[in-house]
Motif scaffolding. Sequence first.
Motif, PDB file in Angstrom:
ATOM      1  N   THR A 165      -8.869  -0.749  -1.063  1.00 30.63           N
ATOM      2  CA  THR A 165      -9.468  -1.508  -2.160  1.00 30.63           C
ATOM      3  C   THR A 165     -10.942  -1.170  -2.293  1.00 30.63           C
ATOM      4  O   THR A 165     -11.570  -0.661  -1.355  1.00 30.63           O
ATOM      5  CB  THR A 165      -9.354  -3.026  -1.900  1.00 30.63           C
ATOM      6  OG1 THR A 165     -10.017  -3.322  -0.661  1.00 30.63           O
ATOM      7  CG2 THR A 165      -7.902  -3.483  -1.835  1.00 30.63           C
ATOM      8  N   PRO A 187      -7.374  -3.157  -5.669  1.00 31.27           N
ATOM      9  CA  PRO A 187      -6.748  -1.910  -5.207  1.00 31.27           C
ATOM     10  C   PRO A 187      -7.294  -0.692  -5.967  1.00 31.27           C
ATOM     11  O   PRO A 187      -7.493  -0.755  -7.175  1.00 31.27           O
ATOM     12  CB  PRO A 187      -5.261  -2.116  -5.514  1.00 31.27           C
ATOM     13  CG  PRO A 187      -5.084  -3.589  -5.553  1.00 31.27           C
ATOM     14  CD  PRO A 187      -6.369  -4.151  -6.084  1.00 31.27           C
ATOM     15  N   GLY A 207       0.815  -1.209   0.000  1.00 31.68           N
ATOM     16  CA  GLY A 207       0.000   0.000   0.000  1.00 31.68           C
ATOM     17  C   GLY A 207       0.851   1.262   0.000  1.00 31.68           C
ATOM     18  O   GLY A 207       2.082   1.204   0.001  1.00 31.68           O
ATOM     19  N   GLU A 216      -3.569  -0.138   2.442  1.00 29.86           N
ATOM     20  CA  GLU A 216      -4.013  -0.821   1.235  1.00 29.86           C
ATOM     21  C   GLU A 216      -5.507  -0.562   1.076  1.00 29.86           C
ATOM     22  O   GLU A 216      -6.317  -1.094   1.829  1.00 29.86           O
ATOM     23  CB  GLU A 216      -3.723  -2.323   1.315  1.00 29.86           C
ATOM     24  CG  GLU A 216      -4.001  -2.981  -0.012  1.00 29.86           C
ATOM     25  CD  GLU A 216      -3.320  -4.334  -0.131  1.00 29.86           C
ATOM     26  OE1 GLU A 216      -2.937  -4.689  -1.245  1.00 29.86           O
ATOM     27  OE2 GLU A 216      -3.186  -5.021   0.900  1.00 29.86           O
TER      28      GLU A 216
END
Lengths: 488, 101
Positions: free
Chosen positions: B33, B38, B2, B31
């Motif tokens: 998403t 992502p 990330g 991270e």
Amino acid sequence: MNIHLILQMAAEAMGDREAITAGDQRFTYADLAQATRQVAAKLNHGQRLAYLAENHTAMAAGIFGAALAGTSFVPVSYRLAEEQIEALMKRITPALLITDSEKEYPEIDRISRADAMIGDALEGEAPDVDGEVAIELFTSGTTGEPKSAILRHSNLMAYILGSVEFMSAGEEEASLITVPPYHIAGISAVLSSTYAGRRMVQLPNFSPPGWIDLAQKEAVTHAFVVPTMLQHIVEHVGQNGGALELPKLRALSYGGGKMPLPVIEKAVGLLPHVDFTNAYGLTETSSTICLLGPESHRDAIKSNDPLVRRRLGSVGQALPTVELQIRTEDGAACKADEVGLVHVRGDQVSGEYKGAGSQLDADGWFPTKDVGFVDGEGYLFLDGRADDVIVRGGENISPGEVEDVLLGHPCVKDVAVVSIPSEEWGETVGAAIVCKGSAPDKNELCELVRGKLRSSRVPSQIIFMDELPYSETGKLLRRVVRDHLAQV
Amino acid sequence: MGDIIKAGTKLSSAVCQTQIMALRAPIERLEITCGGAPMVTEDGEKGEMDSDLAGGTLVGKRYVDEREAMEFLCTRAGEGTVQVNGVSLDIKQAKQLPSSD
């Protein structure tokens, strides 16, 4: 961040909804987004976007168009004398000026309101200009040369995200906009209404019958007025049969100056179905920082407890995103009910002027220069400007307390109390009075003050005027009153 | 994994129309998403959504993690669920203020 996001979201989520009603012209959010791109395409690199005209669709397109082009929007008052306008124009070059006036200014390109919103459109995303200047507003300059207050994208976005819920307005909601483009409330009306999805109904020139007619014709549900406007509406209704037929109106907010208690009490009586909100804010704080909401109005009006009752004269509690502190002149924090200087902190607070820079202290607090106190439950009561305090022989006298007493006289319609230079005392109390009918005896007025307050508060000079000088947004021009009294 | 996200950063879903903007975020790698994929800084072609992560996003709502250490504004609605480090974000309940301008 960029305030253009407000319009981008509105145009994507509710493009077909009507955004602005301006006379016969009607703009949806999609129309406004297109007009904004056309305005942005007219700007050359490095130019500000200045605006010298009444409220119009081009004003909203100008705010967002300047943001899309990555420059600032600078509205200038069309009510100023030509030579004052020229002086301000020199301070904002180079610029593109939206105006319908024919007058030329050096280093300023000119375009009409209609021509600004035709032709090529600037495509692409708005730049990320978080810390850049979005709006420059000239303050009213009641104490000298107008200052240029700077509002950055981050300040205005903090205000909108902290106080307005996106698309929270129903499709039938409409807000009547009477504040001019060069006033902070005129700017925040565009941003708040667009984010809420509430149609703006523009009224370029205020008059009580014009305001009432348009509110009826356009089924207006929300409105913001300055105290003078509400006072004129209430008086107009009183002269014309006494009823105000606005069944669609749900919410009336007011601010921009001190609201006389009799006016708000009458207005609440005329519009019992309406939610009243008092908003307190400054240019330097991106508009509203305190609110006295509808519940507080109702509680105060029906209460017998003087501490609750007096809240009708307060400006309410700080927004959840804003901190408030009252300080003594030495900078110490005041206790509840103790009068001092109002300080405010929060992301929406810019507290910055072009040239003079940021006025925030090391901890981010902005001195508003307003005087007041906060009660035990966080309600803020204002008591004039620090600059207006009369210092008589070392004793601080607030004009407001003397004004409140004089307003209690049955023959006094309006009053302004200001300082008069005095060799003996440094300053003494002067009063300019507007009468209801025949003028009262000056000694009687002095006795009234002596009886309710103390002898130091008694005016040493009283003059009678046909009306007091107010700016068109309802600010009492104390400087002008002082000049009148000095000539006596 | 990330990236460190700054306030003001705009992210687009790789599987639906969702767009979000960071209002505040801790200085740590996150991270982020949407619909299982992502999120990206450039809006582009959309891939396949994880059907278990299709809760949807609402425009104008603010999304926060449980500790409210981070906050995102949904600037365009979509079908995916936004997650940070594998945990779904919640809608922040804002106190509705009366209109003042």
